[in-house]
Every structure is written in structure tokens, then in C-alpha cells.
Design a protein around this motif. Structure first.
Motif, short mmCIF file in Angstrom:
data_model
loop_
_atom_site.label_atom_id
_atom_site.label_comp_id
_atom_site.label_asym_id
_atom_site.label_seq_id
_atom_site.Cartn_x
_atom_site.Cartn_y
_atom_site.Cartn_z
N PHE A 295 0.69 -1.22 -0.03
CA PHE A 295 0.06 0.10 0.07
C PHE A 295 0.90 1.17 0.21
O PHE A 295 1.53 1.70 1.08
N ALA A 296 0.94 1.67 -1.26
CA ALA A 296 1.96 3.04 -1.15
C ALA A 296 1.13 4.29 -0.79
O ALA A 296 -0.02 4.36 -1.06
N VAL A 297 1.82 4.93 -0.06
CA VAL A 297 1.29 6.23 0.57
C VAL A 297 2.10 7.47 0.13
O VAL A 297 1.61 8.45 -0.30
N TYR A 298 3.60 7.36 -0.11
CA TYR A 298 4.35 8.36 -0.40
C TYR A 298 5.04 8.13 -1.88
O TYR A 298 5.11 7.20 -2.36
N LYS A 299 5.58 9.31 -2.15
CA LYS A 299 6.36 9.28 -3.44
C LYS A 299 7.50 8.09 -3.40
O LYS A 299 8.20 8.10 -2.43
N ARG B 128 9.90 4.01 6.22
CA ARG B 128 9.14 3.24 5.12
C ARG B 128 10.11 3.17 4.06
O ARG B 128 10.32 4.12 3.56
#
Ligand code: SF4
Ligand code: SF4
Lengths: 288, 347, 652
Positions: C462-466, C486
Motif C-alpha cells: 500500500f503506497a502512500v508516499y512518493k 518506510r
């Protein structure tokens, strides 16, 4: 099957629709929920932070009241579930705690022998009633409805044993039994942050943002919850969270019993599906 | 920042004024003195002071009043109280009014120097924090980065940890709570903190808290924000390879902090707990409306407007009740609570 | 003859004398019946201590000796030797344990001294009734059985075979080689595993003193040290070993594809197969679980194709019996199933690999020909290696697996060498204790591996950041910098624990040895008898005894071989005469004992209508003694008289 029903404070007022739908669905499934007479607040995380012994005693009073009946106790709120279950198991494990709690109970003319078995409502449906029985009651399959099954933290932790604490599946299986499709939802046991909403909104919103984002990315048409606090966090604050992070989230949030009720064709009024703050979308309205 | 900080020393004993001036001038501060409250306030209004050191007990306008006025005129100025024997309780009172620290009399030049340099360090840290951060490591993809609303109330200035100041009994306090027993088994792997959804904002991560409990850093732990940020999600507990019930340890620490009234003044969780407890003790159940109103009135009155909109929407959906639901046998519950209270908690 | 007992109380430095007033004990002993002399000395086991006893035996004409010292495990043989030298039968010696049983476990000096006195009195009372016994001597069968054909078993078998003794080597799989055959390189020298292992495997296959049973298992073991009888199940491989020359035509044509166990299911094999090209013996095997000819009588292609007509679908399992004098178990380990920790995504997220899977990916004879690639065939640009998965974890294995830090370093090197990817190590502690290991760690530091101190908490997609899109994100606390991180990577390798094999308990039962709480076989003494077990003649070596790396496993293989050889070369074994005897005059012939004896050591003499104990089989457990309704059975050296007297002494 008869159970002692412990609704908890949230289900009395702010999440009454959870209670209403739970009662309606249970009746249909032949589950008789008999409300525990004169139950009191479980203390939640908030009282526990203040004073552990009193907080445990509050739970113990409920357990003592419930012990009078030879029935399992069913709890729809995950937070209450954890408080009660934790108290019950600590009373078993820790002699000193048991002793002190007993003294407090005694002073109030009560006694707890340690015999109450506590179950979450989801546990009762999936394990005691069984998915086959649930399937047989489905009148209108929720074909193609994409559901994000959100467990939250307290129902699977700490180690209640009824489902895997890292990767639970009971709610996914229930969704399938209703004919709907559970979407990929890797955050399904992440904390919703509701205990921080009042005191540290920023942190709470950040957690809720991740949950909503995950559901949105996987095209969920509805999120279902098994806890009134999760419901509140994702539904009532959805707009605020979106605003803070620049998103337009519009994912309706239902109590899992409401979704069951829709599949069972229980009148939506009775289920209170329209009491959420996020309006229902097309996908859901089709079933109302 | 000015390159030299200026300090105003106020004491009715000229010798104290003089020696303070000597010590602090040597340390590179600009120092002025005043022999009573009136003179002090006059000088303060005219000058541009960063720090005020003031004796608590003085004839006429006393230290407490100086403190109040200073904080009113320029809240950003740090006030350090000088206290004599027997005035510690008032010193605590003064801290509540916003004094940063106090020096008990008699003090050595080193003691004064140490306290002042702590104050100075804290000031520069706060200034640095207010300045915009350059190149934060993790850029949120979404345009709006979250507002940082948290500021630690009390910054612990790094220093050598002297064995003498550690609290040996702290470990036992924690270990005697159900779930806290195994804190000694921690191998410092960091699984708990890596799993925790909130540790990134904690003064000390759960892993560090464990180590600090074992080392006896009671003050630091109990006044840290960590314990109030914990949302009780139990992820640390289920993942800890040593099966340490970290969440329970957090509860034990919250309890200890509550007992000691040892928390950040700005931390709102203790306040919420307090109101919740009142609520439950009164009705046996939680009355959501009352709790919310009371809490926000005190903690964040400005937010009430925002929340009342939501309240209204909930109310329209019959999700808010004006009247509390009281359990029938409330007396039974209260007797029990009183008894549990009398038993003196778990420790 | 009237007993003349000498009592010798040892100080054991301060070990005993620190708590027990030894002088008082000696004085007390001298007052006991039949005690002729009682002395104390600093170290009874030392040379002067021994001569002291010897002189007293002569001077005071002692005919019983009691030494009050440590546990008999270590020094009973020493003092028995002294007695023999002094002309006494060694079984007229009695040891009183006042260290482990007394000084080490008692807080208070007064009670320690009191307890020591009771223990000594017990020993003296028992000594009064000791009887001379003769040790039994049994001839030793010079053959050895080695179970498990990994590197440890190979080493042990070769050592013994080279010395001119016969070895039966039993291996469960179709080929020997074990886990080491799956590895690409070995740490810290980075020499290629196959290059050093294959020659040894070939040697085993060709050695005239080694009889190899692959695809075989030990079913049953009976007998005792020097004289074991072993039943071996040789599973049908449906290929005639005398005809098959390993050409592999059959496998090319076999239509059934099955995930290859040897390749950790990353590649496929056929239903008729050889696990890997260099396998020994050079034979093919039909897997009857998958072969359609055997399952449903359909196909039969291989039979048609085999140029040497080696296929035989009618082949049956065989049971073979061999006799050996010594047994070496080197049954190895298995790896922890990472599915038990769903937070790391194994089995759920593509590109999360186990250590063994990575070995196969890396190996030139592996499914990718040694290319390190993701599931989609592309090369990873960044890799995270997660330490301690299932190790140092109370929920699974509390122990440290001892090899993961090092192979993680090895992987880092190989990844950098082959792909140039960034490598992140998520570790709790770096444990680099062996020769050249710390240096290897230093080398990897210089190669630019990112060492993140902190156990990985989870792996998510689950990607949240760049920079996280499409990656696996490892979340952890970097305890060195005090921050939550992360870290997005393309590939995750789990350093899963080594653990005892699922069948370790069954094996232990077959060979009458024990497993510990961790599931591994227990050695007789962790320091001084590391490859022996409590069953004489049965030795353990390699990872079946506990996690270890190749150098240690090989060392143990060799150690167990030398133990076995030293046993065999003795020619005879002495067996403690602590067996039971049945008094033919008292025996009523009820046969109660025969059914109860756990070692089947009692036979029935039909002629005389009495039960008779076979000394060679009896282990002296005393079951018959307790059970005999007529009181006809007695355990030598533990007779009723001796034991009652001992109790009397303790209570006196
Ligand atoms: S996970 Fe457990 S062992 Fe690891 S640092 Fe946290 S408390 Fe310690
Ligand atoms: S219980 Fe508290 S400390 Fe533990 S992971 Fe959750 S929020 Fe963090």
C-alpha cells in the motif's frame, strides 16, 4: 440460540442503527439477543487510562451480571469486546487483580466466578451460525458490489483467537456469502485512530486518510465496519479528512449488519442505512 | 536572534542580584538587576529581555505577580523562579502559571548556569522548530502536508544521565501491573515501534519507553507525549517477538502519570479521561453529548463551532441525545468504584 | 568380611567448601558405622587427591570407598579407577553428590552442611551393602550407519570409509547433497557450494566402503551399543539402478510437470526426475504420487523411450536389514514456514522470497540460470533482507538460527555483484562470530549495503508516499537513527529460521534419543560430549542437533566419525552390570515382567518355567523389579537392601 446482549454506550445513541440492524438480522438468523439488564459502560480505553483497577471493575460488574444466565455474551462493539474480554482473561491469569476486583464487587454485593464466555457479534455469525446458514437467508445477492471489509484493531487483537490478528478473513468470507465481492484491502486491521479524534485530530485524520485512500484505490463502493467507533471515524469524519488532505472521498460506510440486512431484504428503514453522514451512492441505492 | 541574550534578575537581596549578574555576565549574557517587583516591571517594559529570573518571595509585588505580568506582556519570555526553603509548592504553582523552571536557594554558580543554559537551548530549539523545515525526508504525495500542531511542552535537554537521579523503583512499578511483567525481556528489536501507527510522532518510541523504564527514567517517560499518543491498537503487543504486552505497559504509564499529575499541560487526553470518568461515575454510562461539550469547552473552544455542525447533522439523524441514560442501580456501581478506589489501584 | 569404609570429602575449591563446612562433614562421617577413615581435601579428583585415596586403601585396608564431591557423571569413572588401582572391585565405590545436590542449591551454610551430612550418611549406609560386580564385555560390529546424506553425513561417512570401515549411508531423497546442494555460494569465502560439495558426493557414490541407500528411510532399530540391528525401507523408484545410466531421455519426454522441491517450487520437474544434474547416485526416480502410469495406468512413455529398458513400474518397496556397531544421525533441518507471519506477505505478495528460494534464484543450476529476477522477469533495483523471521521470537523459535546474519551478508554481496541493486538489511543485532565473519561484515559495509538496525515490522504494497508506487514497502523503526522508516524495495528476502524437521520426534523415537524444547536432538553434554547422546553408540551431528553453519556442521560430522571409530576400534564394549536378575527359585513363572519390559530383555525358559533376563539387552531400568509379584527380580547395584539402607542413612 440465545445470547446475552451487551450493546455498549455507542449503540444506544450515536450508532443506534448498528444495534437496530444487528437485532433485525439476528432475529432472522434465529439468534435471540437478550439485553443485559442494567449494564454499565465498559470503561473503554479512556477510563483504563485513568485508573486500571476501577476500569477493570466496571467490566467485572457487567460480567458478574451476565454470569447469572447460562448464555454466552455477545458484544457488537469491538472496543467493548476487547475491554470485557481482556478483563475476563486478566481475572483468570492474575491472582492479585482477581482478589482486588472481587473485593470491589463484593462491596457492591456482586460476585464473578469467571465463567462468562464473551463473543463478538461477527464471531457469532461466522462461527456459531455459519456462513451456509447465512447464505441460505440471502434473498437478494449483492452481486458485484465491491466491499472493503474493515476489521479495525480491537476485534482481532490482542490475540482473541477467533481470527488471525494480522490477516483475518471472517468478514471477507461473510461478504462473499452475501454475494458481494471483498476488495483487496491490505489495511484491514489498521487502527482507525478514533480514540485520538478528540485529542489529536491531526494524527487521527492521517490514519483515517490511509484507510479511506486504500479503500478508494481498490474501488470499494462501500466500507463495512464491525465497530461503532470505526464507523464514526470513517463516516462522520470522512469529509474533514478529505478536506485536510485535498481529497473528495465519497465512500459510504455501513455497519456490517446493515449490509447483511440489505442482502436479507430487511426494509432499509429498519436497518437505518440512511443515518450515515456520507450519502449512499448508486451502487448501494440499487439495493434499497 | 540577537547574538547576546539579555536577562533580568530580580531579588530583594542585593548580594543575590550581584552574584547572579557576575555568573551570567561571565557566561556571555547581558544582565540587568532589580531589587523589587515594581522596579523589575518598570525595567521589563522598557527593555528587551529574553529571560527573567525572579525571587518568589519579595515584599510588595512578589515573584508570582512579576511572573503573571511578564507572561501577560510578553508570553514568549521565559521566567525562572528563585525559591527559598519551603516554597517548593509555590514553585510548582508558578510552573503551572508558565514559569519554565526554578532554582532552589541556595544555589551554586554551576546550578544557575546549568538551568539557564537549558532554558536557552530550549528557546533555540523552539525557534528552530518554528522555522520552515528544509527538505523533509518523506514527502506526502498529496499537496497538502498535514499541519504540525504538536509542540512538546517540555523539552528534555540532553545531558549525562547521572545514576543518582534515576529511579530504581520505576521498573517495579511497571512490572507490578498486569501485562507489565515482561518489560525486562525486551531485546530492543524495534518491531513494536515499527508496527505502531503513531510512534513517528512520539517523544520516545515504545521500544525506547521499554528501555527507559528499565533504566529508571521515570520523569522523562511520564512526562513524554508517547503514552498519550498511543491509541491502544495492540499491534505492538501482537507482534512483539518477546510477547511483551506493550499496550498494557502504556496503560500502566498513563495511570502513573495521572496519579502524579505529571503530563504535558497541552496533552488533551488526560483531560478527556477525566471528564469521561466523571461521566461514567455519574450515570454508569457515557453521555456522549455532555462529554463532548465539556471537553471541547475546556480543551479547544474554537473547535466547538466546527463540531457543532457535525453534531447537528448527527442530531438530525437522531444520533445525539440531549439527556443522559442513567443506569438503574447507579448506587451499586458507585459503591464498587469507591471500594476499588480505596484499594489504591493495582500497585 | 566386615566392611571397612573410607570417606573422602572434596572441597571442590570453594564450590563445595564455600557453603559446606567440609571439616565438620568429615568428622561426622568418621562417626558412622564401619567408617575406618574420613578425610577432606581441596580437589579429590586431582593427582594428589587420588593418591591420598589410594594410600588410605592400602594403609587402612579399606574395602569400600565413598567420595563426597560432585555429580557422578563426570568423576565416578575417575574414582572407580582409583579403587581398581588399589585392588578393589570398582563397584565397591559410592559417590555422594554434595555439589549439584547441595552446595550449589542451598542458600544457608548451616543447612548446607546439614544436608551434606545426610547425603554422606546415605552413601556410607549404602556402601555397607555394596557387592562386587563384573563388567560385561561385548564384541562390537565394525560397521556404521549414517542417517542423512547432507554435508554432515557425507563428511562422517567419508571419514569412516577412508579408515577402512564399512558405512551404510541412508538418505530420504533420491540424491545425497542435502541443503548445501541448493546453495549458490558459501560465506564468508564466497566459494561455490557445488564446487566443493560435488566432488565429495561423487566420492561417496564411488567409495568401496560406502553402501548408499538413497530414497530410503530407517524404519526400526533394535539392539544396543556395538550391536544394532537396523531395518531400512528402500522405496521403489521404479527404475532399475543397474540399468539406468542417468541419460535423462525419460524426463525430457515425461508429460507430467510438478513443482520442483529442489528448486523450492520456483521451477518445475517431471514425474520421472533427478533432483539436480549433479545428483548422486546418477539415477532417475519416478514420483509415484504424480506418475499417471502408476496412478491410473495411463501413459507409460518413459518405458518406451528408455534406451536401456531400465523402467520397471512393477518395482516394489524393499526392506533391508543391516547390522552395525555405531549410528550417526545427521538428519538436518528444515526452514520455518513464513506464512505463519502474514505481516511479511510471504505467499501473498509476489516478490517476497524465502532464503532457500533466493539460493535457488541465485544458483547457476537454478530455475533462472542464476539470474536474480522478480516474478515478472525484470531485475530488482532494490532489495530488502529481513533478519530473524521466526528466530529470536518466543512465538516460534526463541533461539538464534546462527546463520542468517552471515547468509544475509552473502546475499547482499551477490545481489550487488549481479544486479547492482541497493540492498537494505533489517537486522536486530549483527552476529558475525566465526572466523573471517566480522571481516566479511566489514567488507559489505564497504560495498555500500544499507544496514538498518531494527526488525522489519511489516511488508506492504500500500503506497502512500512518493517513490512507493508499485513497490514493496518495508516499515520499521530504524533504532540507530531513532526514526520510523518506510523503505520501498522491489524484492524482499526473508531470513527464515532454521528449525528441527517435522519428523525429528519420530526419528528420535526410532533411535531412543531425546529432543529438546526447541525440537532438536539433545547431546549428552553441551560442551564435553557434543556429538554423543544418552544412548551409547548413537551419535548426532550437524543441524539435527541445533542450528549451525557449514564449517561447524562438517566439524561435527568429522567429530562423530571419530567417536564412532574410537568405539569400533575398541573391539569390545564394556557394559555396566546394572542389570536385573531373576531368582529362578522365587520366580513363579507368571510372565508379568515379560510384557512390561520396555527393552524386550526378558525371555521365558519353558523348560524350567521361569523368566530369564538377557543381560545384553537389559538396561537396568528396574521395571520388572517393581512389578514382580513374587519379589524374584533384583536390580544389581540397586538392590532393595542397598536402597533401604541408603534411605536409613539419609534419615539417620
Ligand atoms: S517488539 Fe518487543 S522486544 Fe522488540 S523492542 Fe518492542 S518490546 Fe522490545
Ligand atoms: S498500542 Fe499504542 S504503542 Fe502499541 S502500536 Fe498501538 S498505538 Fe502504538
Amino acid at each position: 440460540m440465545k445470547y446475552t446482549y451487551y450493546p455498549g454506550c455507542s449503540l444506544e445513541v450515536s450508532s443506534k442503527s448498528y444495534s437496530d440492524s444487528a437485532l433485525a438480522v439476528s432475529e432472522l438468523l434465529g439468534v435471540e439477543l437478550i439485553e443485559l439488564e442494567d449494564w454499565n459502560c465498559c470503561g473503554a480505553t479512556v477510563y483504563l487510562s485513568y485508573e486500571e483497577l476501577i476500569s477493570f471493575s466496571l467490566c467485572a460488574r457487567n460480567l458478574a451480571l451476565a454470569e447469572k444466565y447460562d448464555r454466552d455474551m455477545v458484544v457488537p462493539c469491538s472496543a467493548c469486546y476487547t475491554s470485557l474480554k481482556k478483563t475476563a482473561s486478566y481475572i483468570q491469569e492474575n491472582a492479585e487483580l482477581r482478589n482486588k476486583i472481587n473485593q470491589a464487587l463484593q462491596a457492591a454485593g456482586l460476585e464473578y466466578k469467571g465463567k462468562v464466555n464473551i463473543k463478538h457479534l461477527l464471531e457469532v455469525y461466522v462461527n456459531d451460525i455459519g456462513l451456509d446458514a447465512i447464505k441460505s437467508k440471502v434473498k437478494r445477492e449483492l452481486k458485484g458490489l465491491k466491499v472493503a471489509p474493515y476489521y479495525g484493531c480491537q476485534i482481532v487483537r490482542p490475540l482473541h483467537g477467533f481470527d488471525d490478528p494480522e490477516n483475518p478473513t471472517s468478514l471477507d468470507r461473510l461478504v462473499e456469502a452475501l454475494g458481494a465481492t471483498p476488495v483487496y484491502f491490505p489495511n484491514k486491521t489498521s487502527c482507525c485512530g478514533s480514540s485520538l479524534v478528540a485529542t489529536n485530530e491531526e494524527l487521527a485524520f492521517r490514519m483515517q486518510k490511509d484507510l479511506l485512500l486504500c479503500a478508494a484505490r481498490n474501488d470499494a463502493e462501500v466500507i463495512i465496519t464491525v465497530c461503532p467507533l470505526c464507523h464514526m471515524a470513517l463516516d462522520a469524519y470522512q469529509k474533514g479528512v478529505g478536506k485536510m488532505y485535498g481529497f473528495k472521498f465519497k465512500i459510504p460506510v455501513l455497519h456490517f449488519t446493515q449490509l447483511m440486512g440489505l442482502a436479507f431484504e430487511i426494509p432499509s428503514k429498519k436497518l437505518g442505512v440512511k443515518t450515515g453522514l456520507v450519502p449512499l451512492n448508486k451502487a448501494l441505492s440499487a439495493y434499497i | 536572534m540577537k547574538d547576546k541574550m539579555s536577562i533580568l534578575v530580580v531579588d530583594d537581596e542585593p548580594i543575590v542580584c550581584d552574584s547572579c549578574k557576575k555568573i551570567l555576565t561571565e557566561k556571555g549574557f547581558m544582565v540587568e538587576t532589580a531589587l523589587n517587583g515594581e522596579e523589575a516591571l518598570k525595567k521589563f517594559k522598557k527593555g528587551d529581555f529574553d529571560i527573567v529570573i525572579v525571587d518568589l518571595k519579595m515584599p510588595g509585588v512578589d515573584g508570582m505577580e512579576v511572573l503573571r505580568s511578564v507572561k501577560k506582556i510578553k508570553p514568549e519570555v521565559d521566567v525562572v523562579m528563585i525559591t527559598g526553603y519551603g516554597t517548593i509548592p509555590s514553585a510548582v504553582e508558578a510552573m503551572k502559571l508558565g514559569a519554565v523552571d526554578y532554582v532552589p536557594k541556595p544555589f551554586t554558580p554551576e546550578e544557575l548556569g546549568q538551568i539557564i543554559s537549558q532554558v536557552v537551548e530550549k528557546r533555540s530549539k523552539l525557534v528552530a522548530e518554528k522555522a520552515p523545515k528544509k527538505g523533509a525526508i518523506l514527502l506526502d504525495v498529496f499537496k497538502k502536508p498535514p499541519k504540525v500542531v504538536y509542540h512538546p511542552e517540555r523539552v528534555w535537554v540532553k545531558d549525562i544521565k547521572i545514576e543518582e537521579t534515576l529511579d530504581e523503583n520505576f521498573l517495579n512499578e511497571v512490572r507490578s501491573t498486569p501485562g507489565g511483567e515482561r518489560v525486562i525481556d525486551c531485546i530492543q528489536c524495534g518491531t513494536c515501534s515499527g508496527s505502531c501507527p503513531l510512534s513517528y510522532r512520539m517523544d520516545y518510541t515504545p521500544r525506547e519507553i521499554n528501555a527507559m523504564v528499565r533504566a529508571g527514567l521515570r520523569d522523562e517517560v511520564l512526562s513524554s507525549n508517547s503514552i498519550w499518543i498511543c491509541s491502544s491498537c495492540y499491534l505492538c503487543t501482537v507482534r512483539c517477538p518477546r510477547q511483551i504486552k506493550i499496550t498494557d505497559i502504556m496503560y500502566a504509564l498513563k495511570n502513573l502519570a495521572m496519579k502524579d499529575k505529571r503530563f504535558l499541560k497541552k496533552a488533551k487526553s488526560p483531560l478527556l479521561s477525566r471528564y469521561f470518568v466523571d461521566n461514567v461515575n455519574r450515570y454508569g454510562r457515557n453521555h456522549e453529548l455532555e462529554l463532548t461539550l465539556k471537553f471541547f469547552l475546556r480543551a479547544n473552544p474554537r473547535a466547538i463551532l466546527k463540531h457543532s455542525l457535525m453534531g447537528l447533522r448527527l442530531f438530525l439523524r437522531k444520533r445525539f441525545s440531549v439527556f443522559p441514560k442513567r443506569i438503574k442501580n447507579i448506587n451499586q456501581l458507585r459503591t464498587m468504584v469507591r471500594k476499588a478506589e480505596a484499594l489504591g489501584g493495582l500497585r | 568380611m566386615e566392611p571397612r569404609i573410607g570417606v573422602f570429602v572434596c572441597h571442590c575449591g570453594t564450590n563445595i567448601a564455600g557453603k559446606v563446612n567440609v571439616e565438620e562433614v568429615a568428622n561426622f562421617a568418621s562417626t558412622l558405622p564401619y567408617v575406618t577413615v574420613a578425610k577432606e581435601y581441596k580437589f579429590m579428583c586431582s593427582d594428589p587427591g587420588q593418591s591420598l585415596i589410594l594410600e588410605d586403601i592400602k594403609q587402612h585396608k579399606l574395602n569400600r570407598v565413598v567420595v563426597a564431591a560432585c555429580s557422578p557423571t563426570m568423576h565416578e569413572p575417575t574414582f572407580r579407577g582409583v579403587c581398581q588401582e588399589g585392588g578393589l572391585n570398582q563397584y565397591l565405590f559410592q559417590m555422594a553428590n554434595i555439589r549439584e545436590h547441595c552446595s550449589w542449591v542451598t542458600e544457608d551454610e548451616e543447612s548446607a552442611t546439614k544436608k551434606a551430612k545426610s547425603i554422606v550418611a546415605g552413601a556410607v549406609y549404602k556402601a555397607t551393602y555394596l557387592e562386587p560386580l563384573e563388567v560385561k564385555k561385548v564384541k562390537i560390529n565394525p560397521n556404521t550407519l549414517v542417517v542423512g546424506g547432507g554435508i554432515t553425513g557425507i563428511q562422517a561417512a567419508l571419514e569412516i570409509a577412508d579408515s577402512g570401515h564399512k558405512v551404510y549411508l541412508v538418505e530420504k531423497e533420491p540424491s545425497i547433497g542435502g541443503h548445501m546442494a541448493q546453495f549458490d555460494k558459501t560465506f564468508p569465502t564466497l566459494d561455490c557450494a557445488a564446487c566443493i560439495l560435488t566432488p565429495k558426493m561423487v566420492q561417496v557414490g564411488q567409495h568401496k566402503n560406502i553402501k548408499l541407500f538413497t530414497y530410503s528411510e530407517v524404519l526400526e532399530v533394535s539392539g544396543y551399543v556395538g550391536n544394532f540391528k537396523v531395518k531400512i525401507l528402500k522405496k521403489a523408484r521404479y527404475v532399475d539402478p543397474d540399468k539406468c545410466n542417468g541419460c535423462g531421455e525419460c524426463a525430457l519426454k515425461c508429460p507430467i510437470k510438478v513443482p520442483s522441491e529442489f528448486d523450492e517450487e520456483l521451477g518445475m520437474r517431471r514425474a520421472i526426475y533427478k533432483p539436480f544434474a549433479q545428483g548422486v547416485p546418477n539415477l532417475f526416480t519416478i514420483d509415484k504420487e504424480h506418475c499417471t502410469k502408476i496412478l491410473k495406468d495411463k501413459c507409460g512413455l518413459c518405458e518406451k523411450i528408455c534406451p536401456r529398458e531400465a523402467i520397471d513400474y512393477e518395482q516394489k518397496d524393499e526392506i533391508i536389514e543391516v547390522s552395525v556397531g555405531a549410528i550417526i544421525l545427521s538428519t538436518g533441518f528444515q526452514i520455518f514456514d513464513a506464512r505463519q507471519m502474514p505481516q511479511y506477505g510471504y505467499g501473498r505478495l509476489d516478490n517476497v522470497f524465502t532464503s532457500l528460494e533466493f539460493e535457488r534464484l541465485c544458483s547457476a543450476n537454478g530455475p533462472t540460470g542464476g539470474k536474480i529476477v522478480l516474478k515478472d522477469g525484470t531485475e530488482p533495483k532494490s532489495v530488502g533482507i529481513l533478519h530473524c523471521i521466526g528466530s529470536r521470537d518466543d512465538r516460534f523459535h526463541p533461539y538464534c538460527s546462527r546463520v542468517c546474519c552471515m547468509y544475509a551478508l552473502k546475499y547482499s554481496h551477490l545481489i550487488k555483484e549481479k544486479t547492482g541493486a541497493e540492498v537494505y538489511q533489517f537486522y536486530v543485532d549483527m552476529r558475525c562470530f566465526g572466523k573471517g565473519y566480522e571481516e566479511f561484515y566489514n567488507r559489505l559495509l564497504e560495498e555500500g549495503v544499507h544496514f538498518v538496525r531494527g526488525k522489519a515490522a511489516e511488508v506492504t504494497d500500500f503506497a502512500v508516499y512518493k517513490g512507493e508506487e508499485g513497490k514493496l514497502i518495508v516499515r520499521c523503526e530504524d533504532t540507530a537513527i531513532g526514526a520510523i522508516r518506510r523503505i520501498p524495495v522491489d524484492m524482499v528476502i526473508l531470513a527464515n529460521a532454521l528449525e528441527a524437521r517435522d519428523d525429528a520426534k519420530d526419528i528420535a523415537r526410532i533411535f531412543s534419543i531425546n529432543t529438546g524444547a526447541d525440537g532438536f536432538f539433545i547431546e549428552k553434554h553441551p560442551k564435553l560430549a557434543p556429538v554423543s547422546t544418552t544412548t551409547d553408540g548413537v551419535f548426532i551431528a550437524g543441524c539435527c542437533q541445533g542450528c549451525k553453519d557449514i564449517p561447524d556442521a562438517v566439524a561435527q560430522g568429522a567429530a562423530s566419525a571419530s567417536e564412532a571409530l574410537s568405539l569400533i576400534d575398541r573391539g569390545v564394549v564394556e557394559i555396566e552390570p546394572y542389570t536385573s536378575v531373576i531368582d529362578a527359585d522365587l520366580c513363579s513363572g507368571c510372565k508379568t515382567c515379560i510384557e512390561l519390559c520396555p527393552y524386550s530383555a526378558i525371555e521365558f525358559d519353558e523348560e524350567k518355567n521361569v523368566s530369564v533376563v538377557n543381560d545384553a539387552l537389559c538396561k537396568g531400568c528396574g521395571t520388572c523389579v517393581a512389578a514382580c509379584p513374587s519379589g524374584a527380580a533384583t536390580a544389581r547395584h540397586f538392590t532393595d537392601k542397598q536402597i533401604f539402607s541408603e534411605i536409613e542413612g539419609v534419615l539417620a
